[in-house]
Structures are given as C-alpha cells and as structure tokens.
Design a protein around this motif. Structure first.
Motif, PDB file in Angstrom:
ATOM      1  N   ARG A  19       0.845  -1.187   0.000  1.00 33.60           N
ATOM      2  CA  ARG A  19       0.000   0.000   0.000  1.00 33.60           C
ATOM      3  C   ARG A  19       0.882   1.239   0.000  1.00 33.60           C
ATOM      4  O   ARG A  19       1.675   1.448   0.923  1.00 33.60           O
ATOM      5  CB  ARG A  19      -0.950   0.043   1.193  1.00 33.60           C
ATOM      6  CG  ARG A  19      -1.966   1.188   1.063  1.00 33.60           C
ATOM      7  CD  ARG A  19      -2.980   1.215   2.173  1.00 33.60           C
ATOM      8  NE  ARG A  19      -2.470   1.813   3.392  1.00 33.60           N
ATOM      9  CZ  ARG A  19      -3.245   2.319   4.350  1.00 33.60           C
ATOM     10  NH1 ARG A  19      -4.565   2.292   4.210  1.00 33.60           N
ATOM     11  NH2 ARG A  19      -2.713   2.820   5.451  1.00 33.60           N
ATOM     12  N   TYR A  80      -4.084   6.973  -1.277  1.00 33.12           N
ATOM     13  CA  TYR A  80      -3.534   5.630  -1.157  1.00 33.12           C
ATOM     14  C   TYR A  80      -3.596   4.893  -2.490  1.00 33.12           C
ATOM     15  O   TYR A  80      -4.433   5.169  -3.339  1.00 33.12           O
ATOM     16  CB  TYR A  80      -4.321   4.820  -0.125  1.00 33.12           C
ATOM     17  CG  TYR A  80      -4.323   5.399   1.267  1.00 33.12           C
ATOM     18  CD1 TYR A  80      -5.436   6.077   1.753  1.00 33.12           C
ATOM     19  CD2 TYR A  80      -3.214   5.262   2.097  1.00 33.12           C
ATOM     20  CE1 TYR A  80      -5.449   6.610   3.022  1.00 33.12           C
ATOM     21  CE2 TYR A  80      -3.216   5.790   3.372  1.00 33.12           C
ATOM     22  CZ  TYR A  80      -4.335   6.455   3.835  1.00 33.12           C
ATOM     23  OH  TYR A  80      -4.331   6.990   5.100  1.00 33.12           O
ATOM     24  N   GLN A  82      -3.605   0.807  -3.078  1.00 30.18           N
ATOM     25  CA  GLN A  82      -3.499  -0.573  -2.621  1.00 30.18           C
ATOM     26  C   GLN A  82      -3.165  -1.443  -3.830  1.00 30.18           C
ATOM     27  O   GLN A  82      -3.923  -1.455  -4.812  1.00 30.18           O
ATOM     28  CB  GLN A  82      -4.804  -1.043  -1.984  1.00 30.18           C
ATOM     29  CG  GLN A  82      -4.786  -2.493  -1.526  1.00 30.18           C
ATOM     30  CD  GLN A  82      -3.806  -2.726  -0.390  1.00 30.18           C
ATOM     31  OE1 GLN A  82      -3.734  -1.950   0.555  1.00 30.18           O
ATOM     32  NE2 GLN A  82      -3.059  -3.823  -0.479  1.00 30.18           N
TER      33      GLN A  82
END
Length: 125
Positions: A19, A80, A82
């Motif tokens: 991540r 973010y 992922q």
C-alpha cells in the motif's frame, strides 16, 4: 501550492501486496484529480490510477484493473494505492500527482497534473 510526499515503496515477491501513501499539504479542492503514475528509467511516465476528489470517480490503467485500488482519506489529506497480486512488470518508481485545478472528468494524462511528489520505489521479483 500543494506538496506531495509518497511512502510505502518496498521490495516484494510476485503475488504480494503493498500500500502506497501520499501525504498532501496545501489545499486540494473538490473536483480536482489526484493520481498515481509510474516510471521506469528511460521510459515515459504512465498513469496507473486516478481519482476525482470529492466525487470519488476513479479510472485505472488496463494493466492494473482488478489488482490496484486508489482511495483517499480526506480527513488525513492522504491518497492511497493498494496494490495486490503484484507482478514483476509492476516494478517502477511510483509518483503521486495532483491537477491543481478543476477537472470535470477523472484523468490519467500526465499533462493534466502540475503537482508531483518525489517518487517511491516498488520492486517486484
């Protein structure tokens, strides 16, 4: 002026997950875009995933659809990425970017982005 700082890059084995985080300072308005790009030495920078702030619409490069997820935490001013089921071809320096202006549609075009982080290295073996 928006400053972007990426973190989370690492060396992982194929099939693993990472991540990436991008901490933003400065104000990012709704209906701007933020995105993750990646680049190999000598290669052009390519869009990986983008999100339109506020509305949340997203777009992904075909090569990462179903494996990568872009998201934002407005309370933490953080973006973010992922990354699951990583492949050796995902190896690159990953950059966070922000458009700095209104966008009616989410964009994966390098030329639409004016604010860039310094990059974080992802190596998949």
């Amino acid at each position: 002026h928006v400053q972007l700082v990426e973190s989370g890059g690492a060396s992982v084995q194929a099939g693993g997950s990472l991540r990436l985080s991008c901490a933003a300072s400065g104000y990012i308005f709704n209906s701007h875009c933020m995105a993750w790009f990646r680049q190999l030495p000598g290669k052009e920078r390519e869009g990986v995933a983008a999100i339109r702030t506020g509305g949340g619409s997203t777009d992904y490069a075909d090569s990462v659809k179903g494996r990568f997820t872009i998201s934002q935490d407005n309370a933490k001013d953080t973006l973010y990425l992922q990354m699951n089921s990583l492949k050796p071809e995902d190896t690159a320096t990953y950059y966070c970017a922000a458009t700095g202006s209104f966008r009616s549609l989410v964009s994966l075009m390098v030329t639409d982005y004016i604010n860039w982080g310094q990059g974080t290295q992802v190596t998949v073996s």
